[in-house]
Every structure is written in C-alpha cells, then in structure tokens.
Design an enzyme around this catalytic site. Structure first.
Site, short mmCIF file in Angstrom:
data_model
loop_
_atom_site.label_atom_id
_atom_site.label_comp_id
_atom_site.label_asym_id
_atom_site.label_seq_id
_atom_site.Cartn_x
_atom_site.Cartn_y
_atom_site.Cartn_z
N ARG A 67 -58.48 -56.44 25.64
CA ARG A 67 -57.67 -56.45 26.92
C ARG A 67 -57.31 -55.19 27.49
O ARG A 67 -56.96 -54.38 27.35
CB ARG A 67 -56.57 -57.46 26.55
CG ARG A 67 -57.19 -58.77 26.54
CD ARG A 67 -55.92 -59.76 26.54
NE ARG A 67 -55.88 -60.09 25.25
CZ ARG A 67 -54.19 -58.67 25.56
NH1 ARG A 67 -53.76 -58.48 26.08
NH2 ARG A 67 -53.32 -58.75 24.20
N LYS B 111 -57.17 -64.99 28.01
CA LYS B 111 -55.53 -64.58 28.07
C LYS B 111 -54.88 -64.94 29.47
O LYS B 111 -54.25 -65.01 29.54
CB LYS B 111 -54.83 -63.14 27.73
CG LYS B 111 -55.54 -63.40 25.85
CD LYS B 111 -54.18 -63.60 25.21
CE LYS B 111 -53.38 -64.01 23.34
NZ LYS B 111 -54.60 -64.26 22.69
N HIS C 172 -47.66 -67.98 21.74
CA HIS C 172 -48.18 -67.41 21.83
C HIS C 172 -48.35 -67.30 19.72
O HIS C 172 -47.88 -66.69 19.10
CB HIS C 172 -48.39 -65.57 21.66
CG HIS C 172 -49.16 -65.19 21.41
ND1 HIS C 172 -49.62 -64.15 21.55
CD2 HIS C 172 -50.66 -65.26 21.12
CE1 HIS C 172 -50.53 -63.49 20.70
NE2 HIS C 172 -51.60 -64.15 21.03
N SER D 291 -51.34 -59.57 18.27
CA SER D 291 -52.38 -59.65 17.83
C SER D 291 -53.03 -58.61 16.58
O SER D 291 -52.20 -57.49 16.46
CB SER D 291 -53.15 -58.63 18.68
OG SER D 291 -55.28 -58.50 18.63
N LYS E 114 -52.24 -64.54 12.04
CA LYS E 114 -51.94 -65.74 13.26
C LYS E 114 -53.22 -66.38 12.68
O LYS E 114 -53.40 -67.57 12.70
CB LYS E 114 -51.79 -65.92 14.80
CG LYS E 114 -50.81 -65.31 15.04
CD LYS E 114 -50.08 -65.32 17.23
CE LYS E 114 -51.73 -64.88 17.21
NZ LYS E 114 -51.49 -63.39 17.72
N THR E 115 -54.56 -66.12 13.02
CA THR E 115 -55.80 -66.86 12.76
C THR E 115 -56.22 -66.92 11.71
O THR E 115 -56.30 -68.05 10.78
CB THR E 115 -56.95 -66.30 13.72
OG1 THR E 115 -56.62 -66.04 15.41
CG2 THR E 115 -57.99 -67.46 13.19
N ASP F 246 -54.11 -69.83 17.84
CA ASP F 246 -53.66 -68.47 18.66
C ASP F 246 -52.49 -69.61 20.11
O ASP F 246 -51.87 -68.37 20.28
CB ASP F 246 -54.51 -68.17 19.85
CG ASP F 246 -54.44 -66.72 19.76
OD1 ASP F 246 -53.85 -65.95 19.47
OD2 ASP F 246 -54.38 -66.17 21.41
N ARG G 96 -64.93 -59.80 17.52
CA ARG G 96 -64.31 -61.08 17.60
C ARG G 96 -65.45 -62.20 17.12
O ARG G 96 -67.40 -62.13 17.68
CB ARG G 96 -63.41 -61.12 18.88
CG ARG G 96 -62.26 -60.25 18.81
CD ARG G 96 -60.91 -61.20 18.61
NE ARG G 96 -60.29 -60.63 18.64
CZ ARG G 96 -59.23 -60.86 18.42
NH1 ARG G 96 -58.71 -61.86 18.26
NH2 ARG G 96 -58.12 -59.85 18.61
N1 LIG Z 1 -51.47 -59.93 3.87
C1 LIG Z 1 -52.65 -60.09 5.20
N2 LIG Z 1 -52.67 -61.14 6.21
C2 LIG Z 1 -52.89 -61.46 7.07
N3 LIG Z 1 -53.89 -60.53 7.13
C3 LIG Z 1 -54.72 -59.69 6.31
C4 LIG Z 1 -53.96 -59.19 5.27
N4 LIG Z 1 -54.20 -58.10 5.28
C5 LIG Z 1 -55.19 -58.14 5.85
N5 LIG Z 1 -55.83 -58.47 7.21
C6 LIG Z 1 -56.34 -58.90 8.25
O1 LIG Z 1 -55.90 -58.82 9.51
C7 LIG Z 1 -56.24 -59.89 10.65
C8 LIG Z 1 -55.66 -60.58 10.77
O2 LIG Z 1 -56.09 -61.03 12.12
P1 LIG Z 1 -55.76 -62.24 12.76
O3 LIG Z 1 -57.37 -61.79 13.33
O4 LIG Z 1 -55.45 -63.42 12.15
O5 LIG Z 1 -54.83 -61.93 13.94
P2 LIG Z 1 -54.16 -63.11 15.29
O6 LIG Z 1 -52.93 -62.61 14.58
O7 LIG Z 1 -55.03 -64.16 15.29
O8 LIG Z 1 -54.78 -62.39 16.58
P3 LIG Z 1 -55.45 -62.39 17.89
O9 LIG Z 1 -53.75 -63.30 18.42
O10 LIG Z 1 -56.13 -61.16 18.00
O11 LIG Z 1 -55.74 -62.73 17.85
C9 LIG Z 1 -58.07 -60.08 9.65
O12 LIG Z 1 -58.83 -59.63 9.76
C10 LIG Z 1 -57.47 -60.48 8.50
O13 LIG Z 1 -58.90 -60.20 7.49
O1 LIG Z 2 -56.96 -61.34 23.73
C1 LIG Z 2 -57.85 -61.10 23.04
O2 LIG Z 2 -58.29 -60.24 23.54
C2 LIG Z 2 -57.48 -61.32 22.11
C3 LIG Z 2 -55.84 -62.38 20.72
O3 LIG Z 2 -56.33 -63.24 20.68
C4 LIG Z 2 -54.83 -60.87 21.65
O4 LIG Z 2 -54.88 -60.25 21.71
O5 LIG Z 2 -53.47 -61.93 21.00
CA LIG Z 3 -56.73 -64.79 16.37
MN LIG Z 4 -53.98 -64.30 20.67
#
Ligand SMILES: Nc1ncnc2c1ncn2[C@@H]1O[C@H](COP(=O)(O)OP(=O)(O)OP(=O)(O)O)[C@@H](O)[C@H]1O
Ligand SMILES: O=C([O-])CC(=O)C(=O)O
Ligand SMILES: [Ca+2]
Ligand SMILES: [Mn+2]
Length: 664
Positions: free
Chosen positions: A182, A327, A346, A364, A368-369, A383, A448
C-alpha cells in the site's frame, strides 16, 4: 524414448517391438474390427466448427425463478432487469463534464458470437443519444464484464494480462506491477464542511486533505481512462456479515486480477441478492494502471488513492496493488460504523467450540491471519471486523494471507486454501512445473494470497459470533524485549491499543525493508477516520461491559534483537494462544515486569518456561536492560500526542490509561 524399468532410457530395442507386436494379436484384432463396425456414438450435431463450439456452453440457468404465479406474465422481465443493471453501470461510469454516461454493453468484446442475447441486439444496448459535445468517446461502447465467475476471470487474466499464470496448486499467480504494497502517503480524503469536523486531521492522522474539485479532477481522469478501454470489470458485492449493517459496494476496474481479488475479498451475493442489488452504497473506480497528473493540486507522486465520503466514491490512480481497494473500503467502514455505535476493528477473529470468541489485533505481519486460522477453532475472519450490540461480524468475505516462507506443515489450512480461485500476488514459481517457491523474495517480500473464507475448512458461515472473551494484542517486537505473552488490565489494554506498536519486518507498506519500531494508533492508523480515542473509548466500554480480558503477545524476537535473536517459534505462539482460549492462562501464576509493568505467567503448557521472561533469553543482560529502556522511551514519546485527550466520558479511565504505560 522410454524408460526400461531399470531406470535407463532406450530407443527401439525390445520394448517398442514388443509393444507393437502386442497390438497385432488375434484377440485385439477381433476387438478392433468389432469397434469399427459398431460405432455407437452418433456424429455431433454441428455443421461448422463455430457451431460445434457453441454446443460447448449451456446458457446459465435463470438466476431466480421468475416472480409471479406460473404462466402469468413476470412483472420485471429478464430483459428489463438487465437493462436496469446496465443503466446503473453507465451511471456509475458517467463523466461529470459530459451529459450522459458511456454506452455500455454486457459481455466480452472478443467473443461477439457469444455475447448474451440482451446485449447482442442493438436495440437492447443501453445508450443515450449524445446531444452536444459529441466526441469519439460517445461513439464507442464499453463492454462490461459483470460479476464474472472465477473461471471466466482466469481466462481473462491469462489471455490479456501479462504476468498471469496458473500455479501448480490451481491458484492464479499475478503481478501487481510496480507497487507491491500500500501507499499510505498517497491517500487523500476530501475535506468538506462535514468531514472537516468529523474526521481526524493533522499530525499523526492518515487523512491527508484534498478538496472536492481536485477529487473530481482525479475522478474524471479515472473514469475517462476506464471508458477509453474496450472492457471494464464490474463487481457488485457486499461488506459486513451483519445483515442489518450490510454495505453494498461496486468496484469498477480494468483488470481481471482486481475483479477476482474483490470477488474473493468482499461478500459474494447470491444470484437473488444480485438481482435485487439496485444502487450501490459505495463505488470504487480503480484506474490503477493510469497515473495521476503531477500538475493536479495536492499530488506528490504519480499515485493517488482518493476518498470522497459525501459522494461515496473512491478513485485509485497509479497503483495496481489490490490491497488498496480492500483497505480503502475498510476506511469507509471506519467512518460509517462508529456513527451507528459499532466499533470497526483491524483484527482477526475466531471462535471455539463452546462459543468463546477471541479478537487478534495487530499491525501488518504480526499474525492476525496466521493465528486466527486455527484448525481447532472456527474462523470468523482474518483482518476486518465490527463489534456491535449483538456481537462481532466480519466485514469481508475472504482472507488475505502473507505468503513469504509459507509452509504446508506450519500453516496447513492457508496452504490448502491456495487452490483454484485463489489469487497469488507477486510470488515466484518454477517456469515449467509452476510450483511456487514461497521463500523467494525476488518480486517482493510482501507476497500474498487472497481466497474466499470458505476455502478454510472450519470457517464459520455466516461470519458472525457472540461478544469476545479475549482481546489479544499482537506485536512483532524486533527489539526482543517484550515477553511472549503478558496479561493486561483494562487500562493497559487501552494504552497498548492506542499505541499500536510493532516493529515492521516485511514491506506491506511500499518501501519498508528494514525493521523499525512503528506505532500505529488502534493497530491500524492508516485506516481509521476518526480520532483514535473515539475507537479506544468504544473498545474500553465494550470490553468492560462484556468482561473481556486483554493480552499482549509478542510474535517477534526472542533471545536478542533482530539480527541477534530469532523470531519466536510459531508452535510456541500457538501454544500460548491455546492457553488463552482454554482459560488456563487466566489461572496461571504471574509476576509483574519492570518498566512495562505487565503480568507474565511463570508457566505455559508446551512452552519452555525460560523464554517467558525475555531477560532469561538474552546473553548480554546489560544490552537487554538498555534495549528495554530504549523501547520504553519510544512508547513514551509516541504517547505524548495523546496525553491531552480524554478517553470516553470517564476522567478516571483517562488517568488510568496514561499511567498504564512504561514506568522508568
Ligand atoms: N511466532 C509467530 N507468530 C505468528 N506469526 C509468525 C510467527 N513466526 C513467524 N510468523 C509469520 O509471520 C507472518 C504473520 O503474517 P500474517 O499474515 O498473519 O499477518 P497479519 O497480521 O494478518 O497482517 P496483515 O494485516 O498485513 O494481513 C506469517 O508469515 C507467519 O508465518
Ligand atoms: O492492506 C494490505 O496490504 C495488507 C493488510 O492486511 C495490512 O497491511 O494490514
Ligand atoms: Ca492478514
Ligand atoms: Mn490487515
């Protein structure tokens, strides 16, 4: 060439001869002649190749039964309905300086012979007769590819969009172009009489102002670009699984990639819902391939993401990163929902077998995911959520997972969701087998996958749940000084929620490659529209009312800072999360930490006890102390901008929150 069973390859000799001789045995000769004389398959009913091809596709069944009693005349004919739909799309695409909307027609311009009946007949084209200011643009038709299916979008992408391939898992691999994350600095929000007072402006705010006129200039640029194309994609979908607070969104875009992404990420209407869709509540014009004009006021780059709440429109110029759409809509929800006393979050969200709901906040890449996708729990969403009087609801219809270093073993549900229909952004794959190498960062670190939520086997559909029991704040602490888990009181939860700390590691936001401490209010300052204290007050009120417990979980470094220690192992974090869900962690023994003053458990099942206090994992205790104080200082400095704000109606809570930060 053939393998000979010994693992060698040979030509002719033996194998081929034997094969040939076998076919010519008496028995098979008999069979062959029998087949020749008894060809029971009648020839195809086609005179030409085109006719043959036309047999391949059956017309889709009418979406819903014709209304009214059988035999009676339907009040709204299919034809009239399709006309209404095209009229609505033409109105969406209307340029503001011309009198009329563009001429639009349904179907793929490349497939004239197959264009649906209603569009094929010129009398059915929806068009206005241009009066004044006739230009070439009013003479052409824009073809509309309306809510195409994933299979159709695959075909469009592969035929017309460079960089689109089918990965071996069946997912559609695409490139998002020059931007792979972004561009928050290029976001603009129209400041008018209403938003001037309602929104958060100024220092720290993500809302960089633009005036109505400039918005219209950019809107015209986007709309003219879209209308200049032979075809545009239109998605009519929903946001928010709470039926009382559902929002109708329309996305007009130029790429099959964008259309499939939104198909996956928004809630997909049933055929009947689509039939009754009517006028959208919000429209996105995604002209991402086309830049904004640098000479336009307020523009600081060739990218602009413009939000106009009064017009209920968003314009995207100069970035094809699909996350901007997702977003961007989230920002809209951050404006609309609090007006209805609903808190937008979020966060990820899941639910246990007994109905215990957990929220996972975090910036990010904090997990979360990864952590909300849990084989032992129902996934409500990964998310974006709403928390209202009846509980929680997911805003979206899909998930958007980070793929870097994705492994089948550690994240099996996400791995398996990357199949036919899923969009894979910016990954690298084997040129022949099309097998994805998830460790490859050649295009970007922010690779992604976007897939419909039902691709996760234990997704809870509809994606709603009761009030949360646990509120988990995730931070990926690159300094390695925050404990893997700590229990927070309400004031501490609010302090950390308002702070929104993490240390970014990968580049979800374009350009960020090195880890840096980031503070992003409400764990999503880039998307909030009101002052952070508004959301914080709502969260405090809801947590108090429903008795939710707050937790701070460090999914980042242990044993030293980034470069020295290592990231906490995902299985350990999962064990910690399990203990929170089960309630066992609530009853553990705790000790209070210095500086941050949070409670850390002395034991968690399945996690080595020595890592629970980060000080134990650092070889250099002095370095640990210094790093801890350094981070605490950053927290303090960041919080200064909030010290003059009252949180909620309660002065007591405000004072408690201010006191809940690090003490040193
Ligand atoms: N201990 C841990 N706990 C959580 N995630 C971990 C850990 N170690 C490594 N990771 C990695 O960190 C990343 C967490 O990314 P995730 O997609 O869950 O982010 P998100 O919070 O959903 O962000 P976004 O809002 O950008 O989608 C994953 O690639 C996951 O494999
Ligand atoms: O918006 C994006 O590119 C991915 C995301 O979930 C974040 O950054 O929170
Ligand atoms: Ca996510
Ligand atoms: Mn997000």
């Amino acid at each position: 060439m053939a393998a000979n069973g010994n693992g060698e390859f040979s030509f002719g000799k033996g194998t081929a001869r034997k094969g040939l001789a076998k076919i010519q045995t008496a028995a098979s000769q008999k069979k062959q002649s029998a087949i020749c004389h008894d060809d029971s398959t009648p020839p195809v009913k086609a005179q030409t190749i085109d006719e043959l091809h036309s047999l391949q596709k059956k017309r889709s069944a009418p979406t819903t039964p014709i209304k009214g009693t059988p035999g009676s005349f339907s009040p709204v004919s299919e034809e009239a309905r399709q006309k209404q739909q095209l009229q609505s799309i033409s109105a969406s695409l209307a340029s503001l300086t011309r009198e009329t909307g563009p001429k639009v027609v349904r179907g793929d311009p490349a497939r004239k012979a197959e264009t649906p009946k209603f569009a094929a007949d010129p009398s059915d084209h929806f068009s206005f007769t241009p009066t004044i200011s006739v230009s070439d643009s009013s003479l052409k038709f824009t073809h509309v590819l309306y809510n195409l299916s994933p299979a159709e979008l695959y075909e469009q992408a592969i035929k017309y969009e460079q960089g689109s391939f089918i990965a071996s898992s069946g997912a559609l691999a695409t490139l998002s172009g020059a931007k792979t994350g972004r561009s928050p600095r290029d976001k603009r929000v129209v400041k008018d009489e209403t938003t001037e007072h309602e929104l958060w402006w100024g220092k720290g705010s993500p809302n960089i102002e633009m005036d109505e006129h400039t918005f219209l200039v950019n809107r015209e640029r986007a709309v003219d670009y879209l209308n200049s194309l032979d075809k545009v994609f239109v998605n009519d979908q929903f946001l928010n699984w709470d039926p009382q607070n559902r929002v109708k969104v329309r996305i007009v875009s130029a790429r099959a990639y964008h259309s499939l992404f939104m198909h996956n990420m928004c809630i997909r209407p049933t055929p009947e819902e689509l039939e009754n869709f009517g006028t959208p509540d919000f429209t996105i014009y995604n002209a991402g391939q086309f830049p904004c004009n640098r000479y336009t006021h307020y523009m600081t780059s060739s990218t602009s993401i413009d939000l106009n709440l009064a017009r209920r429109e968003m314009v995207i110029l100069g970035t094809q990163y699909a996350g901007e759409m997702k977003k961007g809509l989230f920002s809209v929800m951050h404006y609309l929902m609090p007006k209805r006393q609903i808190l937008s979050l979020h966060s990820g969200c899941n639910m246990g077998k007994d109905g215990d709901v957990a929220l996972f906040f975090g910036l990010s890449g904090t997990g979360k995911t990864t952590l909300s996708t849990d084989h032992n729990r129902y996934l409500i969403g990964d998310d974006e959520h709403c928390w209202g009087d009846n509980g929680v609801s997911n805003i979206e219809g899909g998930c958007y997972a980070k793929c870097i270093d994705l492994s089948r073993e550690k994240e099996p549900d996400i791995w398996n969701a990357i199949k036919f229909g899923a969009v894979l952004e910016n990954v690298v794959f084997d040129e022949h087998t099309r097998e994805v190498d998830y460790s490859d960062k050649s295009v970007t670190e922010n690779t992604r996958a976007a897939y419909p939520i039902e691709y996760i086997p234990n997704a809870k559909i509809p994606c709603v749940g009761p009030h949360p029991k646990n509120v988990i704040l995730l931070a990926c602490d690159a300094f390695g000084v925050l404990p893997p888990v700590s229990k927070l009181n309400l004031a501490q939860t609010m302090y950390h929620f308002i702070s929104g700390y993490t240390a970014l590691v990968a580049g979800t936001e374009d350009g960020i490659k090195e880890p840096t401490a980031t503070f992003s209010a409400c764990f999503g300052a880039a998307f909030i529209m009101l002052h952070p204290t508004k959301y914080a007050a709502m969260l405090a009120e809801k947590m108090q009312k429903h008795g939710a417990t707050g937790w701070l979980v460090n999914t980042g470094w242990s044993g030293g800072s980034y470069g020295c220690g290592s990231r906490i192992k995902l299985p350990y974090t999962r064990k910690i999360i399990d203990a929170i869900h089960s309630g066992s962690l609530l009853n553990a023994n705790y000790k209070k930490t210095d500086v941050f003053g949070v409670e850390i458990p002395t034991e968690v099942e399945g996690v080595p006890s020595e890592i629970l206090d980060p000080e134990n994992t650092w070889a250099d205790k002095q370095a640990y102390k210094e790093t801890l104080l350094k981070l605490a200082g950053l927290f303090k400095r960041n919080f200064e901008i909030f010290t003059n704000y009252k949180i909620g109606k309660d002065n007591k809570l405000t004072e408690e929150i201010l006191a809940a930060g690090p003490n040193f």
